[in-house]
Design a protein around this motif. Structure first.
Motif, PDB file in Angstrom:
ATOM      1  N   ASP A  13     -14.005  12.527  -5.071  1.00 35.99           N
ATOM      2  CA  ASP A  13     -15.119  12.683  -6.139  1.00 35.99           C
ATOM      3  C   ASP A  13     -14.788  11.467  -7.002  1.00 35.99           C
ATOM      4  O   ASP A  13     -15.601  10.985  -7.492  1.00 35.99           O
ATOM      5  N   ALA A  14     -13.571  11.329  -7.599  1.00 37.97           N
ATOM      6  CA  ALA A  14     -13.631  10.174  -8.534  1.00 37.97           C
ATOM      7  C   ALA A  14     -13.736   8.814  -7.864  1.00 37.97           C
ATOM      8  O   ALA A  14     -14.287   7.792  -8.435  1.00 37.97           O
ATOM      9  N   MET A  15     -13.488   8.669  -6.407  1.00 39.65           N
ATOM     10  CA  MET A  15     -13.967   7.453  -5.839  1.00 39.65           C
ATOM     11  C   MET A  15     -15.252   6.990  -5.701  1.00 39.65           C
ATOM     12  O   MET A  15     -15.812   6.201  -5.921  1.00 39.65           O
ATOM     13  N   ALA A  16     -16.041   8.290  -5.712  1.00 41.91           N
ATOM     14  CA  ALA A  16     -17.682   8.192  -5.517  1.00 41.91           C
ATOM     15  C   ALA A  16     -17.941   7.640  -6.887  1.00 41.91           C
ATOM     16  O   ALA A  16     -19.334   7.030  -6.907  1.00 41.91           O
ATOM     17  N   ARG A  17     -17.336   7.948  -7.919  1.00 42.91           N
ATOM     18  CA  ARG A  17     -17.833   7.282  -9.304  1.00 42.91           C
ATOM     19  C   ARG A  17     -17.174   5.703  -9.517  1.00 42.91           C
ATOM     20  O   ARG A  17     -17.401   5.100 -10.842  1.00 42.91           O
ATOM     21  N   ASN A  18     -16.298   5.444  -8.570  1.00 41.48           N
ATOM     22  CA  ASN A  18     -15.673   4.264  -8.887  1.00 41.48           C
ATOM     23  C   ASN A  18     -16.416   2.978  -8.487  1.00 41.48           C
ATOM     24  O   ASN A  18     -16.451   2.694  -7.494  1.00 41.48           O
ATOM     25  N   GLU A  19     -17.417   2.520  -9.361  1.00 42.98           N
ATOM     26  CA  GLU A  19     -18.293   1.646  -8.732  1.00 42.98           C
ATOM     27  C   GLU A  19     -17.852  -0.075  -8.376  1.00 42.98           C
ATOM     28  O   GLU A  19     -18.019  -0.557  -7.391  1.00 42.98           O
ATOM     29  N   ASP A 235     -24.087  14.781   4.246  1.00 43.05           N
ATOM     30  CA  ASP A 235     -22.715  14.858   3.827  1.00 43.05           C
ATOM     31  C   ASP A 235     -21.905  13.956   3.100  1.00 43.05           C
ATOM     32  O   ASP A 235     -21.251  12.940   3.657  1.00 43.05           O
ATOM     33  N   LYS A 236     -22.151  13.596   1.812  1.00 43.38           N
ATOM     34  CA  LYS A 236     -21.875  12.593   1.183  1.00 43.38           C
ATOM     35  C   LYS A 236     -20.306  12.366   1.033  1.00 43.38           C
ATOM     36  O   LYS A 236     -19.752  11.311   0.804  1.00 43.38           O
ATOM     37  N   SER A 237     -19.764  13.527   1.105  1.00 47.21           N
ATOM     38  CA  SER A 237     -18.016  13.552   1.169  1.00 47.21           C
ATOM     39  C   SER A 237     -17.551  12.520   2.165  1.00 47.21           C
ATOM     40  O   SER A 237     -16.448  12.094   1.952  1.00 47.21           O
ATOM     41  N   ILE A 238     -18.357  12.504   3.310  1.00 52.55           N
ATOM     42  CA  ILE A 238     -17.785  11.760   4.220  1.00 52.55           C
ATOM     43  C   ILE A 238     -17.813  10.144   3.955  1.00 52.55           C
ATOM     44  O   ILE A 238     -16.831   9.415   3.805  1.00 52.55           O
ATOM     45  N   HIS A 239     -19.225   9.612   3.591  1.00 54.04           N
ATOM     46  CA  HIS A 239     -19.136   8.040   3.188  1.00 54.04           C
ATOM     47  C   HIS A 239     -18.522   8.102   1.870  1.00 54.04           C
ATOM     48  O   HIS A 239     -17.671   6.848   1.690  1.00 54.04           O
ATOM     49  N   ASN A 240     -18.221   8.987   1.033  1.00 55.51           N
ATOM     50  CA  ASN A 240     -17.523   8.644  -0.177  1.00 55.51           C
ATOM     51  C   ASN A 240     -15.821   8.595   0.021  1.00 55.51           C
ATOM     52  O   ASN A 240     -15.425   7.779  -0.499  1.00 55.51           O
ATOM     53  N   LYS A 241     -15.543   9.338   0.867  1.00 56.83           N
ATOM     54  CA  LYS A 241     -14.051   9.117   1.406  1.00 56.83           C
ATOM     55  C   LYS A 241     -13.594   7.832   2.334  1.00 56.83           C
ATOM     56  O   LYS A 241     -12.743   7.286   2.086  1.00 56.83           O
ATOM     57  N   LEU A 242     -14.605   7.555   3.153  1.00 54.03           N
ATOM     58  CA  LEU A 242     -14.524   6.319   4.056  1.00 54.03           C
ATOM     59  C   LEU A 242     -14.577   5.028   3.203  1.00 54.03           C
ATOM     60  O   LEU A 242     -13.972   4.025   3.411  1.00 54.03           O
ATOM     61  N   LEU A 243     -15.518   4.895   2.252  1.00 55.97           N
ATOM     62  CA  LEU A 243     -16.085   3.799   1.437  1.00 55.97           C
ATOM     63  C   LEU A 243     -16.365   2.661   2.516  1.00 55.97           C
ATOM     64  O   LEU A 243     -17.502   1.874   2.178  1.00 55.97           O
ATOM     65  N   ILE A 244     -15.533   2.316   3.416  1.00 58.46           N
ATOM     66  CA  ILE A 244     -15.775   1.452   4.542  1.00 58.46           C
ATOM     67  C   ILE A 244     -16.419   2.147   5.496  1.00 58.46           C
ATOM     68  O   ILE A 244     -15.669   2.718   6.359  1.00 58.46           O
ATOM     69  N   THR A 245     -17.761   2.072   6.005  1.00 63.53           N
ATOM     70  CA  THR A 245     -18.382   2.632   6.788  1.00 63.53           C
ATOM     71  C   THR A 245     -19.714   2.135   7.362  1.00 63.53           C
ATOM     72  O   THR A 245     -20.404   1.511   6.132  1.00 63.53           O
ATOM     73  N   VAL A 246     -20.152   2.188   8.639  1.00 66.39           N
ATOM     74  CA  VAL A 246     -21.560   1.801   9.057  1.00 66.39           C
ATOM     75  C   VAL A 246     -22.495   2.710   8.858  1.00 66.39           C
ATOM     76  O   VAL A 246     -23.672   2.579   9.212  1.00 66.39           O
ATOM     77  N   ALA A 247     -21.933   3.949   8.335  1.00 60.58           N
ATOM     78  CA  ALA A 247     -22.935   5.198   8.331  1.00 60.58           C
ATOM     79  C   ALA A 247     -23.088   5.566   6.798  1.00 60.58           C
ATOM     80  O   ALA A 247     -23.213   6.847   6.701  1.00 60.58           O
ATOM     81  N   PRO A 248     -23.278   4.947   5.793  1.00 62.33           N
ATOM     82  CA  PRO A 248     -23.545   5.567   4.563  1.00 62.33           C
ATOM     83  C   PRO A 248     -25.103   6.463   4.558  1.00 62.33           C
ATOM     84  O   PRO A 248     -26.249   5.860   5.151  1.00 62.33           O
ATOM     85  N   ASP A 249     -24.965   7.649   4.194  1.00 63.13           N
ATOM     86  CA  ASP A 249     -26.106   8.524   4.311  1.00 63.13           C
ATOM     87  C   ASP A 249     -26.365   9.039   5.855  1.00 63.13           C
ATOM     88  O   ASP A 249     -27.472   9.444   5.929  1.00 63.13           O
ATOM     89  N   GLY A 250     -25.454   8.614   6.652  1.00 58.70           N
ATOM     90  CA  GLY A 250     -25.856   8.872   8.010  1.00 58.70           C
ATOM     91  C   GLY A 250     -25.213   9.902   8.716  1.00 58.70           C
ATOM     92  O   GLY A 250     -25.176  10.357   9.726  1.00 58.70           O
TER      93      GLY A 250
END
Ligand code: SAM
Length: 256
Positions: A13-19, A235-250
């Motif tokens: 959650d904290a990473m999701a707010r770390n612009e 499931d935003k928790s997945i791209h929020n945790k990966l940060l590096i992903t080809v599937a944001p919102d996917g």
């Protein structure tokens, strides 16, 4: 839930707010795209066209969902089919350990169903000779062709827990049609994973030799599909945790 699990959720959650961190991750995706970083890897010796972070996320999903069928549109060299089949083999192994009954791999009910418009002979041969081959079935044809969709649906009807992965042609129209055809096959609690949604976030010139680009890609198809399909949530928790992903919102979870 353990303290450790709670800390993981809070950290994500904290990473999701770390612009600043999110921007650094996006910069890496942008600058690693044209050197074709995603082509660097293999799974059990078959090339897999993925970022390692997404492979780890798929491992977590498959272990949690425990599908008996994985449908994947887009085979290429077969690395992702082999990866999915190897995860099904581990599920079979864990079932066998738990039940105390050993399982002959050739008799496993679990299967990966791959679809590709062009399965090159050398790739088919390598997949069919691979130790994971007994759990793999391939269909050659366009994933949006009515006869292919009908065949996939009739196979899926024999399975209880189905995971869907879309990784073929990345235009909006194609993925939108794939979502219409295949997302409903994902069972409640399982996922329809749509790869390469990140194209929306890359500069247009990154894909200038392709039919897709910003405004016309898997992410725009996902956004459009979700307008009328409340049974799926990102499931935003997945791209929020990966940060590096080809599937944001996917990573789409079927919630009902
Ligand atoms: C990105 S690659 C798949 C990568 C693979 N999933 C992996 O992780 O290694 C895309 C594949 O989609 C296939 N493809 C393109 N258009 C298609 C269509 N209309 N139907 C099915 N497959 C298609 C291509 O032939 C190509 O092999």
């Amino acid at each position: 839930m353990s303290d450790f699990d709670r800390e993981v959720i809070e950290r994500i959650d904290a990473m999701a707010r770390n612009e600043s961190l999110k921007n650094d991750a996006l910069q890496f995706i942008r600058s690693s795209n044209s050197p074709r970083y995603s082509y660097n890897f293999a799974w059990m010796s078959r090339p897999i066209i993925q970022y390692p972070q997404d492979i780890v996320a798929m491992q977590e999903l498959i272990w949690r969902i425990r599908p008996d069928l994985i449908i994947e549109a887009g085979i290429a060299h077969g690395g992702s089919l082999i990866f999915n089949a190897s995860m099904l083999a581990l599920l079979d192994m864990s079932d066998a350990i738990e039940s105390g009954v050993s399982l002959d791999p050739a008799r496993s009910h679990r299967k990966v169903l791959g679809i590709d418009i062009d399965i090159r002979a050398h790739n088919r041969d390598a997949i069919e000779r691979h130790p994971m081959a007994s759990r793999i079935q391939m269909i050659q044809g366009s994933s949006v062709a009515p006869e292919v969709i009908a065949e996939v649906k009739s196979i899926a009807a024999e399975y209880e827990t189905v995971l869907v992965i879309l990784d073929s042609n990345h235009t909006h129209d194609h993925v939108r049609a794939e979502l219409e055809a295949y997302a409903p096959l994902a069972t409640v609690g399982s996922y329809c994973v749509v790869f390469d949604t990140v194209i929306e976030d890359l500069p247009a010139e990154e894909n200038s030799d392709r039919h897709w680009g910003p405004g016309d890609n898997p992410k725009t198809a996902v956004w459009d599909y979700l307008k009328t399909h409340g049974e799926f949530e990102i499931d935003k928790s997945i791209h929020n945790k990966l940060l590096i992903t080809v599937a944001p919102d996917g990573y789409l979870k079927r919630v009902r």
